[in-house]
Write an enzyme that holds these catalytic residues in place. Structure first.
Site, PDB file in Angstrom:
ATOM      1  N   ASP A  14     -33.994  11.339 -38.996  1.00 15.92           N
ATOM      2  CA  ASP A  14     -35.129  11.790 -38.402  1.00 15.92           C
ATOM      3  C   ASP A  14     -35.498  11.171 -37.101  1.00 15.92           C
ATOM      4  O   ASP A  14     -36.406  11.126 -36.544  1.00 15.92           O
ATOM      5  CB  ASP A  14     -36.146  11.315 -39.470  1.00 15.92           C
ATOM      6  CG  ASP A  14     -36.093  11.805 -40.684  1.00 15.92           C
ATOM      7  OD1 ASP A  14     -35.539  12.794 -41.039  1.00 15.92           O
ATOM      8  OD2 ASP A  14     -36.404  10.939 -41.751  1.00 15.92           O
ATOM      9  N   LYS A  17     -32.260  14.262 -33.897  1.00 11.57           N
ATOM     10  CA  LYS A  17     -31.277  14.854 -33.541  1.00 11.57           C
ATOM     11  C   LYS A  17     -31.295  16.315 -33.234  1.00 11.57           C
ATOM     12  O   LYS A  17     -30.470  16.810 -32.505  1.00 11.57           O
ATOM     13  CB  LYS A  17     -29.917  14.683 -34.391  1.00 11.57           C
ATOM     14  CG  LYS A  17     -29.745  12.879 -34.853  1.00 11.57           C
ATOM     15  CD  LYS A  17     -28.841  12.866 -35.972  1.00 11.57           C
ATOM     16  CE  LYS A  17     -29.373  13.218 -37.234  1.00 11.57           C
ATOM     17  NZ  LYS A  17     -30.500  12.287 -37.853  1.00 11.57           N
ATOM     18  N   GLY A  43     -32.907  17.469 -42.786  1.00 17.97           N
ATOM     19  CA  GLY A  43     -33.890  18.370 -42.530  1.00 17.97           C
ATOM     20  C   GLY A  43     -33.962  18.373 -41.027  1.00 17.97           C
ATOM     21  O   GLY A  43     -34.120  17.432 -40.547  1.00 17.97           O
ATOM     22  N   HIS A  44     -33.552  19.534 -40.275  1.00 19.88           N
ATOM     23  CA  HIS A  44     -33.626  19.409 -38.792  1.00 19.88           C
ATOM     24  C   HIS A  44     -34.640  20.475 -38.372  1.00 19.88           C
ATOM     25  O   HIS A  44     -34.654  21.487 -38.626  1.00 19.88           O
ATOM     26  CB  HIS A  44     -32.042  20.077 -38.352  1.00 19.88           C
ATOM     27  CG  HIS A  44     -31.040  19.238 -38.650  1.00 19.88           C
ATOM     28  ND1 HIS A  44     -30.295  18.842 -37.779  1.00 19.88           N
ATOM     29  CD2 HIS A  44     -30.798  18.742 -40.017  1.00 19.88           C
ATOM     30  CE1 HIS A  44     -29.170  17.977 -38.356  1.00 19.88           C
ATOM     31  NE2 HIS A  44     -29.632  17.950 -39.802  1.00 19.88           N
ATOM     32  N   GLN A 171     -28.573  12.589 -41.088  1.00 19.82           N
ATOM     33  CA  GLN A 171     -29.146  11.187 -41.561  1.00 19.82           C
ATOM     34  C   GLN A 171     -28.522  10.419 -40.277  1.00 19.82           C
ATOM     35  O   GLN A 171     -28.749  10.769 -39.079  1.00 19.82           O
ATOM     36  CB  GLN A 171     -28.342  10.931 -42.974  1.00 19.82           C
ATOM     37  CG  GLN A 171     -28.775  11.394 -43.786  1.00 19.82           C
ATOM     38  CD  GLN A 171     -28.030  12.692 -44.316  1.00 19.82           C
ATOM     39  OE1 GLN A 171     -26.863  12.829 -44.295  1.00 19.82           O
ATOM     40  NE2 GLN A 171     -28.721  13.648 -44.746  1.00 19.82           N
ATOM     41  N   LEU A 283     -41.551   8.763 -27.381  1.00 21.59           N
ATOM     42  CA  LEU A 283     -42.312   8.011 -26.663  1.00 21.59           C
ATOM     43  C   LEU A 283     -43.729   8.223 -26.794  1.00 21.59           C
ATOM     44  O   LEU A 283     -44.666   7.335 -26.791  1.00 21.59           O
ATOM     45  CB  LEU A 283     -41.918   7.655 -25.424  1.00 21.59           C
ATOM     46  CG  LEU A 283     -42.236   6.206 -24.665  1.00 21.59           C
ATOM     47  CD1 LEU A 283     -41.338   5.386 -25.201  1.00 21.59           C
ATOM     48  CD2 LEU A 283     -41.567   6.504 -23.169  1.00 21.59           C
TER      49      LEU A 283
HETATM   50  P1  IMP Z   1     -29.739  11.472 -50.600  1.00 23.21           P
HETATM   51  O1  IMP Z   1     -28.815  11.469 -49.387  1.00 23.21           O
HETATM   52  O2  IMP Z   1     -30.551  12.548 -50.847  1.00 23.21           O
HETATM   53  O3  IMP Z   1     -28.838  10.746 -51.794  1.00 23.21           O
HETATM   54  O4  IMP Z   1     -30.736   9.989 -50.355  1.00 23.21           O
HETATM   55  C1  IMP Z   1     -30.354   8.830 -50.047  1.00 23.21           C
HETATM   56  C2  IMP Z   1     -31.367   8.539 -49.056  1.00 23.21           C
HETATM   57  O5  IMP Z   1     -31.093   8.676 -47.847  1.00 23.21           O
HETATM   58  C3  IMP Z   1     -32.742   8.370 -49.547  1.00 23.21           C
HETATM   59  O6  IMP Z   1     -33.233   7.013 -48.930  1.00 23.21           O
HETATM   60  C4  IMP Z   1     -33.151   9.259 -48.775  1.00 23.21           C
HETATM   61  O7  IMP Z   1     -34.424   9.486 -48.391  1.00 23.21           O
HETATM   62  C5  IMP Z   1     -32.360   9.189 -47.492  1.00 23.21           C
HETATM   63  N1  IMP Z   1     -32.217  10.310 -46.580  1.00 23.21           N
HETATM   64  C6  IMP Z   1     -31.189  11.551 -46.896  1.00 23.21           C
HETATM   65  N2  IMP Z   1     -31.234  12.432 -46.198  1.00 23.21           N
HETATM   66  C7  IMP Z   1     -32.000  12.024 -44.964  1.00 23.21           C
HETATM   67  C8  IMP Z   1     -32.503  12.815 -43.921  1.00 23.21           C
HETATM   68  O8  IMP Z   1     -32.129  13.671 -43.464  1.00 23.21           O
HETATM   69  N3  IMP Z   1     -33.594  11.851 -43.007  1.00 23.21           N
HETATM   70  C9  IMP Z   1     -34.013  10.976 -43.393  1.00 23.21           C
HETATM   71  N4  IMP Z   1     -33.589  10.211 -44.684  1.00 23.21           N
HETATM   72  C10 IMP Z   1     -32.596  10.801 -45.596  1.00 23.21           C
HETATM   73 MG    MG Z   2     -34.403  14.987 -40.715  1.00 16.53          MG
END
Ligand code: IMP
Ligand code: MG
Length: 338
Positions: A14, A17, A43-44, A171, A283
């Site tokens: 988040d 990107k 999520g983009h 991520q 910012l």
């Molecule tokens: P998973 O990838 O769904 O298995 O989640 C594992 C951890 O990564 C959790 O803390 C999620 O909230 C975090 N996570 C997975 N994908 C994202 C993302 O795109 N943005 C932020 N956190 C993520």
């Molecule tokens: Mg995201």
């Protein structure tokens, strides 16, 4: 030989990107855009001609008429991919451009069901972990095994030679399966190595753009923050950041936990991922909050916290400290996406 420019997250996902990849994709400099890790957990959020578009799987090349490849480091739920394609078609984009690596793994409904029982990690419940587990166990199903994907399959690594590839990560580095705060991590590699694992050579990597936010956020089950007793009483400021910065998960809607920018953390991710250019986003969010020009830096002893009174001091500190560690790095500050 290809030329690969990489966009990767330096914090916990988040970081913005999507916005940066989109800015780069629209330059016309690239032949295709590749997603190299993750699945529907990502999520983009991207603004295309002022319109907000949220994607999970499809790389942002489709917004610029570029082939958009979901690479072998990714995991794909077929139903979710098809509905995302339908959503994008509805917005007028040519989804024939979307290709899937034949060796990307398939997320099944059973994976999602299993992931939905998670209570310890705080996953996105998208079946990500169970799917990567089955991949590693060598019992997984791959894109090449799925009839509905037949006309989209490609071998990402031999998609053509001498291509200019924009590789976008999902991520962030501190959610990386190896280097993050295990077990509070995702199940894929989020760093530079993940790009190469899609079938490329490290010699093909050209420029690495690392993306961070002017503060930190994390979403998941652990209690997050470098001031757990809240001695600095940041509750109100963090709530303001969450509201103004709209820090809620793009996939799950969960409120993100907030903390100040951590210089040490970003320096390490820049070093380990060979970041050439660092972009620090959002910012404008800090500009709207009294007393928010704060950073953590181990150069200061007590709880690492340094409070600045002006934006200039805040920016100068970050630029100076990061440039000290990585002399040639280019650093740029940006506001929220639009
Ligand atoms: P998973 O990838 O769904 O298995 O989640 C594992 C951890 O990564 C959790 O803390 C999620 O909230 C975090 N996570 C997975 N994908 C994202 C993302 O795109 N943005 C932020 N956190 C993520
Ligand atoms: Mg995201």
């Amino acid at each position: 030989m290809n030329t690969i420019d990489v966009v990767l997250g330096l914090q916990y996902g988040d970081e913005g990107k999507g916005k940066i990849t989109n800015q780069m994709a629209r330059t016309g400099d690239y032949d295709y855009v590749l997603r190299y890790n993750g699945g529907s957990n990502a999520g983009h959020t991207i603004y295309v001609n002022g319109q907000k578009v949220v994607t999970h799987l499809v790389p942002c090349g489709v917004f610029h008429n570029l082939p958009s490849v979901i690479g072998s480091g990714c995991v794909v739920h077929v139903g979710k991919l098809l509905s995302e394609l339908e959503y994008l078609e509805g917005l007028g984009f040519d989804t024939n451009l979307v290709k899937v690596a034949y060796n990307a793994h398939i997320v099944t409904d059973e994976h999602i069901e299993e992931d939905s029982k998670d209570t310890t990690i705080g996953t996105t419940r998208t079946g990500n972990g169970p799917c990567y587990r089955d991949k590693v166990m060598r019992v997984g199903k791959r894109a090449e095994d799925v009839q509905e994907l037949k006309n989209r399959l490609i071998d990402a690594s031999s998609y053509g030679d001498n291509n200019k590839i924009l590789a976008e990560g999902a991520q962030g580095y501190w959610l990386d399966i190896d280097n993050g705060d295990y077990p509070y991590v995702t199940s894929s590699s989020c760093g530079i190595g993940a790009v190469i694992n899609n079938g490329f050579s490290h010699k093909e990597i050209n420029e690495v753009t690392g993306v961070a936010k002017a503060y930190s956020t994390y979403v998941g089950a652990k209690s997050y923050g470098r001031d757990p007793l809240n001695l600095n009483d940041n509750t109100e400021k963090f709530e303001a950041i969450r509201e103004i910065g709209q820090e809620f998960g793009a996939t799950t809607g969960r409120p993100r936990q907030i903390d100040w920018f951590d210089v040490d953390e970003v320096v390490i991710s820049c070093l380990r991922n060979g970041v050439d250019k660092l972009i620090i986003n959002k910012l404008d969010v800090l500009k709207q909050i009294q007393g928010a020009w704060n950073v953590y830096d181990s150069d200061v002893s007590f709880m690492k916290l340094i409070k600045f009174t002006t934006e200039e001091e805040f920016k100068n500190h970050i630029v100076n400290q990061i440039s000290l560690a990585i002399p040639k790095i280019k650093i740029e500050f940006q506001d929220s996406p639009l």
